[in-house]
Every structure is written in C-alpha cells, then in structure tokens.
Design a protein around this motif. Sequence first.
Motif, PDB file in Angstrom:
ATOM      1  N   ASP A  58       0.832  -1.201   0.000  1.00 24.87           N
ATOM      2  CA  ASP A  58       0.000   0.000   0.000  1.00 24.87           C
ATOM      3  C   ASP A  58       0.870   1.255   0.000  1.00 24.87           C
TER       4      ASP A  58
ATOM      5  N   ASP B 152      -6.022   0.493   4.502  1.00 28.64           N
ATOM      6  CA  ASP B 152      -5.705   1.411   3.403  1.00 28.64           C
ATOM      7  C   ASP B 152      -6.907   2.281   3.033  1.00 28.64           C
TER       8      ASP B 152
ATOM      9  N   HIS C  58      -9.221   5.924  -1.466  1.00 32.59           N
ATOM     10  CA  HIS C  58      -9.660   4.530  -1.447  1.00 32.59           C
ATOM     11  C   HIS C  58     -10.801   4.372  -0.440  1.00 32.59           C
TER      12      HIS C  58
END
Length: 383
Positions: free
Chosen positions: A59, A255, A268
């Motif tokens: 990530d 994330d 995200h």
Amino acid sequence: MTAALLVAALVSGPAVADTKSQLAAAKAQLRRLIDRISVAQDAEAALQAQANEISSQIDAVQSKIARVQTQIVGIRGDMQDAQKQLARTQQQLDHRAWVAYETGPGFTLEVLLGANSLSDLSDRLAVVNAATHSDRSLIEQIQALEARLVIRQAKLADLESGLEADQHDLQGKIRDLQSKLASEQQVLDQLASDRSQAAGLITKLEKKRAAEIAAEKRRLAALAAAQQGASHGGSSIGGVFQVCPVDHPRSYSDDFGAPRYTGGFHPHAGNDIVAPRGTPIRATFSGTATNASNAYGGVSVKVYGSLGYTYNAHLSALGNLGSVSTGEIIGYVGDSGDALGGITHDHFEWHPSSIPSSLWKSPYGYSLIGSAVDPYPYLNSVC
C-alpha cells in the motif's frame, strides 16, 4: 501409522486384544497430532502476520508511485508550456533576423545619416538601440527556456528512473505476498488434514473408551474452534459482521483513504483483502445479494442487510445472488475491472444505513468517504 490404519487395527483386531494398550497407543498418536496442529497454528499465525506487513508495504509503495506519477504529469505539462513559449520566442527572433536581412547592413547607417538635427539623431539612435536590445532580450529568453527544459528533462528522467525502481519493488513485494499466501495455504491444508485425521481417530476411540478419551476430545475441539490468523492490532468493532468476507489464506491492512488515481484522483473507499484467485467471498450477514458489476469494479456484488450494505469488487466470478444467509458464498476473488493484471483481491466497502456517532479514523485521516466508513475495525472482529 495413520489414523485410518490405527482405527482398522482397533476394529479388526482379535477379541482378546489388549484394548488398554491400543488406547494408550491411540492417545499417543492423538497427542502427536495435537502437537502438530499447535505448531502449524503458530506457523500459520506467523505467515499471516508477515503477509499483513507485506500488504501494508504494498500500500505504501502504491501511494508513492501515485505521487510520483502526479509529479511526472506536472513536469511534462511544464515542459510542453516551455516548448510552446520557446517556439514563439524563436519565431520572433527569426522574424527579426529576416527583417535585418531584408533591410541589409547599411540600413542602420542610412537611418542615422538621414537625421536632420541633433535631436532627430538622438531619437534615431534610441530606435536602433531598442531594436538591438530587443534582439538580445529574445536571445536571452531562448537561452533561459532551453536551460529550463534541460533541468526539467533531467528531473523527469530522475523521476521516471525512480518510478521504474518503485514499480520493480512493488512487483517483488507482490511476489513475496503471493509466496507467503501460498505457504499459508499449504499450512492450512496440513491443518485441515491433521484435524480431520484427529477427529476421525477421536470418533473411533470414543466407541472403545468414551470416558478415557473425553478429555482429549475436548482439547481437540478447543483447538479446532480456536480463532485462526494473527491479530491485526488496532480497534475491533463487533456486532455487525458475523463472518470474515474472504476465506483463508488472506491478508489486509488499513488502506481506507489511501490515494488512488485510476479514473482521476480519489481516496480509497474500502480495504483490499488480498487472497489467491478463486478464494470464496462470503456474505458477512444475512440479506439480499445483488449484481453490482461496473467498469471500474469489474465483477462486483452488494449485500443489503438490516444495518446497511457491503460492496465487494474485482471478483473473478459471482456466487449466489438474491436472499443469502450469513457465510453464504456470493463471489470469488479475482482482478477484474481496473485491477486487471494486478494482485488478486476483494475490494471491500462498508456502507452503514446510519452513520455511527463515533467513527473509526484511518491512518490517512479519513473517517467517512461518501457513505462508506472504514471497515478495518469491523473486519478485525471477524478476520
């Protein structure tokens, strides 16, 4: 001796066989199986922790790549502007050179000699000097623009070189994660085999000496019911999801809110749960599953329940739709949509029907994106 052979010996032995000694041997076999299960569980937990750490690293690298790509776009735009400005300035200088050529070298002297007074001569000298200064200024502008382009080109080359290294690093981390998940799958397969073997052995032994084997049965049942996987740390919010949406082996990190640039910048809105292609995806609660496939998410499914709905994207195939129960398979992990060619995962979002009074805040500073909240603490309670 395997459990099947041991059981066969117990069942088919002579009537005068020493049941007590057979039971002692079976108990020893059971203890070895339990020890193997304990060791395998420790190994699986370690692999899970390593996989989660690699997921976090992936990530971080993806976010870095996204930032560098944005810088590259900006520098290329600046270079295009500088090249256009350079072309316009060069065109002006070329025009000045053409005028000078057409008028000839004697034109300047003719202009000065044509003065009919000292004041007129002074004015004509000012005009000639201004033209000369204009030529010099255009040349300096061209040199400055060319230097600017050289600097930008060097910066662009440096960024592109770093980007290539980051992308190579990302591919290496993806391979590492896939290797860890594959190793975890092997451990899980061995665990399942050992548990099955131990469970079958217990069933047969209970018929011989139920009282003596009861304690061992409780120990094995406790091991079988023990929660799998390493703790992800952080908060855990229960009472919403009843099962983890993705079967083992799997890994995920927080994330939520991480920068994404496919289709334009956007944070995200979920957590990526990485798992091998084809791993079952399950309904986290009872409700109604609907096909939510789209261009970006690829093969996708939503499950509506009494508390809100979940969204699963990038599937390889859909599972059961319509009315579904908790734990029912609604799809399978893949890389469809804009994830095509990347690491296989389930993009998982949680959209509660009412916003909680106290929201979990992701490491990226987001607590709410649209109607989606960070699913990380909810996943921690079941995964």
